[in-house]
Motif scaffolding. Structure first.
Motif, PDB file in Angstrom:
ATOM      1  N   PRO A 320       0.656  -1.279  -0.023  1.00  0.00           N
ATOM      2  CA  PRO A 320      -0.110   0.045   0.036  1.00  0.00           C
ATOM      3  C   PRO A 320       0.820   1.234  -0.050  1.00  0.00           C
ATOM      4  N   GLY A 321       1.868   1.104   1.010  1.00  0.00           N
ATOM      5  CA  GLY A 321       2.769   2.395   0.932  1.00  0.00           C
ATOM      6  C   GLY A 321       3.225   2.648  -0.466  1.00  0.00           C
ATOM      7  N   GLU A 322       3.520   1.801  -1.318  1.00  0.00           N
ATOM      8  CA  GLU A 322       4.250   1.896  -2.676  1.00  0.00           C
ATOM      9  C   GLU A 322       3.369   2.782  -3.523  1.00  0.00           C
ATOM     10  N   MET A 323       2.289   2.646  -3.478  1.00  0.00           N
ATOM     11  CA  MET A 323       1.091   3.127  -4.187  1.00  0.00           C
ATOM     12  C   MET A 323       0.844   4.443  -3.818  1.00  0.00           C
ATOM     13  N   ASN A 345       2.403  12.422   3.484  1.00  0.00           N
ATOM     14  CA  ASN A 345       1.731  12.308   4.831  1.00  0.00           C
ATOM     15  C   ASN A 345       1.414  11.024   5.315  1.00  0.00           C
ATOM     16  N   ARG A 346       0.330  10.475   4.193  1.00  0.00           N
ATOM     17  CA  ARG A 346      -0.090   9.298   4.545  1.00  0.00           C
ATOM     18  C   ARG A 346       0.832   8.113   4.856  1.00  0.00           C
ATOM     19  N   VAL A 347       1.887   8.128   4.271  1.00  0.00           N
ATOM     20  CA  VAL A 347       3.282   7.105   4.751  1.00  0.00           C
ATOM     21  C   VAL A 347       3.818   7.410   5.818  1.00  0.00           C
ATOM     22  N   LEU A 348       4.099   8.831   5.910  1.00  0.00           N
ATOM     23  CA  LEU A 348       4.724   9.134   7.308  1.00  0.00           C
ATOM     24  C   LEU A 348       3.726   8.878   8.515  1.00  0.00           C
ATOM     25  N   LEU A 359       2.853  -2.352   8.365  1.00  0.00           N
ATOM     26  CA  LEU A 359       3.844  -1.571   8.301  1.00  0.00           C
ATOM     27  C   LEU A 359       3.387  -0.095   8.211  1.00  0.00           C
ATOM     28  N   GLY A 360       4.200   0.441   9.372  1.00  0.00           N
ATOM     29  CA  GLY A 360       3.814   1.770   9.605  1.00  0.00           C
ATOM     30  C   GLY A 360       4.689   2.528  10.216  1.00  0.00           C
ATOM     31  N   ALA A 361       5.088   3.858  10.047  1.00  0.00           N
ATOM     32  CA  ALA A 361       6.001   4.642  10.378  1.00  0.00           C
ATOM     33  C   ALA A 361       5.602   5.196  11.793  1.00  0.00           C
ATOM     34  N   ALA A 362       4.390   5.979  11.818  1.00  0.00           N
ATOM     35  CA  ALA A 362       3.865   6.473  12.829  1.00  0.00           C
ATOM     36  C   ALA A 362       4.854   7.630  13.387  1.00  0.00           C
ATOM     37  N   LEU A 363       5.057   8.388  12.336  1.00  0.00           N
ATOM     38  CA  LEU A 363       5.941   9.440  12.600  1.00  0.00           C
ATOM     39  C   LEU A 363       5.117  10.865  12.352  1.00  0.00           C
ATOM     40  N   PRO A 364       5.463  12.074  12.931  1.00  0.00           N
ATOM     41  CA  PRO A 364       4.887  13.205  12.514  1.00  0.00           C
ATOM     42  C   PRO A 364       4.684  13.483  11.028  1.00  0.00           C
ATOM     43  N   ALA A 365       3.798  14.485  10.492  1.00  0.00           N
ATOM     44  CA  ALA A 365       3.874  14.861   9.204  1.00  0.00           C
ATOM     45  C   ALA A 365       5.087  15.676   8.885  1.00  0.00           C
ATOM     46  N   TYR A 380      12.179  10.140  -1.707  1.00  0.00           N
ATOM     47  CA  TYR A 380      13.156   8.957  -1.898  1.00  0.00           C
ATOM     48  C   TYR A 380      13.472   8.183  -0.596  1.00  0.00           C
ATOM     49  N   LYS A 381      13.761   8.910   0.315  1.00  0.00           N
ATOM     50  CA  LYS A 381      14.249   8.308   1.685  1.00  0.00           C
ATOM     51  C   LYS A 381      13.082   7.469   2.163  1.00  0.00           C
ATOM     52  N   ASN A 382      11.803   7.816   2.015  1.00  0.00           N
ATOM     53  CA  ASN A 382      10.885   6.841   2.550  1.00  0.00           C
ATOM     54  C   ASN A 382      10.483   5.638   1.474  1.00  0.00           C
ATOM     55  N   ARG A 383      10.890   5.745   0.200  1.00  0.00           N
ATOM     56  CA  ARG A 383      10.621   4.645  -0.724  1.00  0.00           C
ATOM     57  C   ARG A 383      11.712   3.766  -0.066  1.00  0.00           C
ATOM     58  N   GLN A 384      12.896   4.179   0.347  1.00  0.00           N
ATOM     59  CA  GLN A 384      14.204   3.364   0.647  1.00  0.00           C
ATOM     60  C   GLN A 384      13.841   2.525   2.004  1.00  0.00           C
ATOM     61  N   ILE A 385      12.920   3.097   2.729  1.00  0.00           N
ATOM     62  CA  ILE A 385      12.320   2.491   4.023  1.00  0.00           C
ATOM     63  C   ILE A 385      11.108   1.520   3.987  1.00  0.00           C
ATOM     64  N   GLU A 386      10.221   2.337   3.018  1.00  0.00           N
ATOM     65  CA  GLU A 386       8.811   1.543   3.067  1.00  0.00           C
ATOM     66  C   GLU A 386       8.998   0.228   2.093  1.00  0.00           C
ATOM     67  N   LEU A 387       9.988   0.604   1.105  1.00  0.00           N
ATOM     68  CA  LEU A 387      10.134  -0.710   0.124  1.00  0.00           C
ATOM     69  C   LEU A 387      11.270  -1.414   0.182  1.00  0.00           C
ATOM     70  N   ALA A 388      11.798  -1.525   1.550  1.00  0.00           N
ATOM     71  CA  ALA A 388      13.296  -2.341   1.694  1.00  0.00           C
ATOM     72  C   ALA A 388      12.907  -3.718   1.404  1.00  0.00           C
ATOM     73  N   PHE A 389      14.002  -4.026   0.803  1.00  0.00           N
ATOM     74  CA  PHE A 389      14.262  -5.562   0.190  1.00  0.00           C
ATOM     75  C   PHE A 389      13.287  -5.971  -0.791  1.00  0.00           C
ATOM     76  N   GLN A 390      12.456  -5.014  -1.510  1.00  0.00           N
ATOM     77  CA  GLN A 390      11.702  -5.213  -2.638  1.00  0.00           C
ATOM     78  C   GLN A 390      12.342  -5.174  -3.914  1.00  0.00           C
ATOM     79  N   GLY A 391      13.571  -4.744  -3.957  1.00  0.00           N
ATOM     80  CA  GLY A 391      14.339  -4.795  -5.234  1.00  0.00           C
ATOM     81  C   GLY A 391      13.940  -3.487  -5.897  1.00  0.00           C
ATOM     82  N   PHE A 392      13.972  -2.346  -5.504  1.00  0.00           N
ATOM     83  CA  PHE A 392      13.682  -1.099  -6.131  1.00  0.00           C
ATOM     84  C   PHE A 392      14.755  -0.097  -6.149  1.00  0.00           C
ATOM     85  N   ARG A 393      15.538  -0.350  -5.326  1.00  0.00           N
ATOM     86  CA  ARG A 393      16.837   0.684  -4.844  1.00  0.00           C
ATOM     87  C   ARG A 393      17.406   1.079  -5.980  1.00  0.00           C
TER      88      ARG A 393
END
Length: 436
Positions: A320-323, A345-348, A359-365, A380-393
């Motif tokens: 979901p976070g990828e979308m 912000n929906r991801v953060l 999978l949730g960051a539960a961080l401030p906006a 970019y930073k959040n793609r590297q975390i949210e999508l870790a080990f998914q093969g996109f880096r």
């Protein structure tokens, strides 16, 4: 995924022609004409697509894309240099040769899945029930697109058809070919919902309508069609999962081969190899979802958890976070920072309870600068975390213009992979290998 075991004998004939026109036929199985002459035969072959794409440990596309992207971008590090091909990926540059097994498996297995999917799609005329045909078309289209998309992540060019000396096309066209296949499937599935007959015979886990839209959004983003990416992502129901299922016989390839042990590779550290301005916030709840302290910190500080905790652990086809991050990036690149930040912000701020996979960051906006560069850097930073080990880096690193080979503070050690020797020896149209 026991259903796959039932059907893989037929799928093994898989009429496996990859781009260089090598053919693998199992003489103990039924003929190609028999396999494609009935709906049940086509469903059987469809199950074989997932088997080839996801299982077989290091042979699988799932393993190869994670290793290929993770080791070239410091997301992961090699624990035992006796794993020479993985170690050479981590070294990068000219150490990655055209006989590297990870590179070869990425290429060969992706093309085998692609060509087998095309075989299925070319023979759906034998299916009279519209809902069963929708299921077969949707499922085969997903795997054709996944295979083409994987090739586009790692190679500058690729064939998109099977035959003798087939031509290569640029990766942007490879992504567009995947999208065209998916859009045709979306029309078919919308016209006739997938039948219970098909659903009862196919391996469970993949949500066909949602996955079609997710992959359109993914590959439209990669090819720079931001309006198409936004339109597809907006059609998604992000409360629904779409996964590759496994069991103790057809095993999760990442757990089986690497993340379930301390012998091949593991995450670089709890920060996923990210440094400087990309270093994750220590309060980011995703970090404890993705990794845990190693039982032997002298060998590896952390081990991967996420979707790789057991032989039967399911792996998401998309998250979901990828979308959400696709929408954020597409809006940012179109200059609409208000909507970009809203999606970011929906991801953060997403909590584990609000995510289908926990999978949730539960961080401030987001509170950074209201500029395109700053917002894109945070995406970019959040793609590297949210999508870790998914093969996109590796793809992300290129697309966002991060420091590459030869640059100061390089964040990747190659831009693209060389073409495997198996292709070069059998296809005279194979281009020159990229410099790095």
């Amino acid at each position: 995924m026991k259903k796959i075991q039932t059907y893989i004998v037929l799928a093994a004939l898989a009429l496996g022609q990859f781009a260089c026109n090598q053919t693998f036929l199992n003489p103990s199985t039924i003929s190609q004409s028999q396999a494609v002459s009935s709906p049940d035969g086509l469903i059987t072959l469809s199950n074989g697509l997932q088997y080839r794409y996801t299982t077989g440990g290091a042979l699988s596309v799932l393993y190869a894309r994670t290793a290929g992207a993770g080791l070239t971008t410091r997301e992961d590090f090699v624990l035992n240099v006796g794993n020479a091909d993985e170690a050479n990926l981590a070294l990068g540059g000219g150490n990655v040769s055209n006989i590297n097994s990870v590179v070869r498996n990425l290429w060969t297995q992706s093309h085998l899945v692609r060509s087998n999917a095309e075989l299925i799609l070319a023979n759906t005329g034998v299916v009279s029930d519209a809902g069963t045909k929708s299921g077969i078309v949707g499922y085969a289209s997903i795997f054709r697109a996944l295979s083409l998309g994987t090739l586009g992540l790692f190679f500058e060019q690729s064939p998109v058809t099977t035959g003798n000396n087939v031509p290569f096309v640029p990766r942007a066209q490879v992504f567009k070919e995947a999208i065209t296949t998916l859009e045709s499937a979306a029309t078919q599935v919308a016209a006739a919902p997938v039948s219970s007959d098909f659903s009862g015979k196919i391996v469970t886990g993949i949500d066909i309508p949602n996955t079609i839209q997710a992959l359109i959004a993914r590959y439209a983003l990669f090819s720079g069609d931001y309006d198409k990416a936004l339109a597809a992502a907006a059609k998604m129901d992000l409360t629904k999962k779409s996964v590759f299922n496994f069991d103790d016989n057809t095993r999760n390839p990442l757990f089986e081969y690497t993340f379930g042990n301390l012998n091949v590779f593991q995450p670089t550290n709890v920060n996923l190899g990210l440094t400087g301005s990309l270093t994750p916030d220590p309060a980011d709840k995703r970090l404890s979802f993705l990794t845990k302290p190693s039982t032997n910190t002298a060998v590896a500080p952390v081990i991967a958890t996420a979707f790789y905790t057991a032989n039967n652990a399911a792996v998401p086809v998309y998250l979901p976070g990828e979308m959400l991050l696709i929408q954020a990036e597409a809006y940012a690149r179109k200059g609409d920072l208000t909507n970009a930040i809203a999606q970011l912000n929906r991801v953060l701020t997403k909590t584990a309870a609000q995510d289908a996979f926990g999978l949730g960051a539960a961080l401030p906006a987001y509170s950074g600068a209201q500029t395109a560069d700053a917002v894109l850097a945070e995406i970019y930073k959040n793609r590297q975390i949210e999508l870790a080990f998914q093969g996109f880096r590796l793809e992300d690193s290129r697309r966002f213009g991060r420091p590459g080979p030869g640059s100061a503070n390089a964040e990747r050690n190659r831009n693209f992979f060389p073409y495997p020797l198996t292709e070069r020896n059998n296809n005279t149209t194979t281009p020159q290998d990229p410099a790095n």
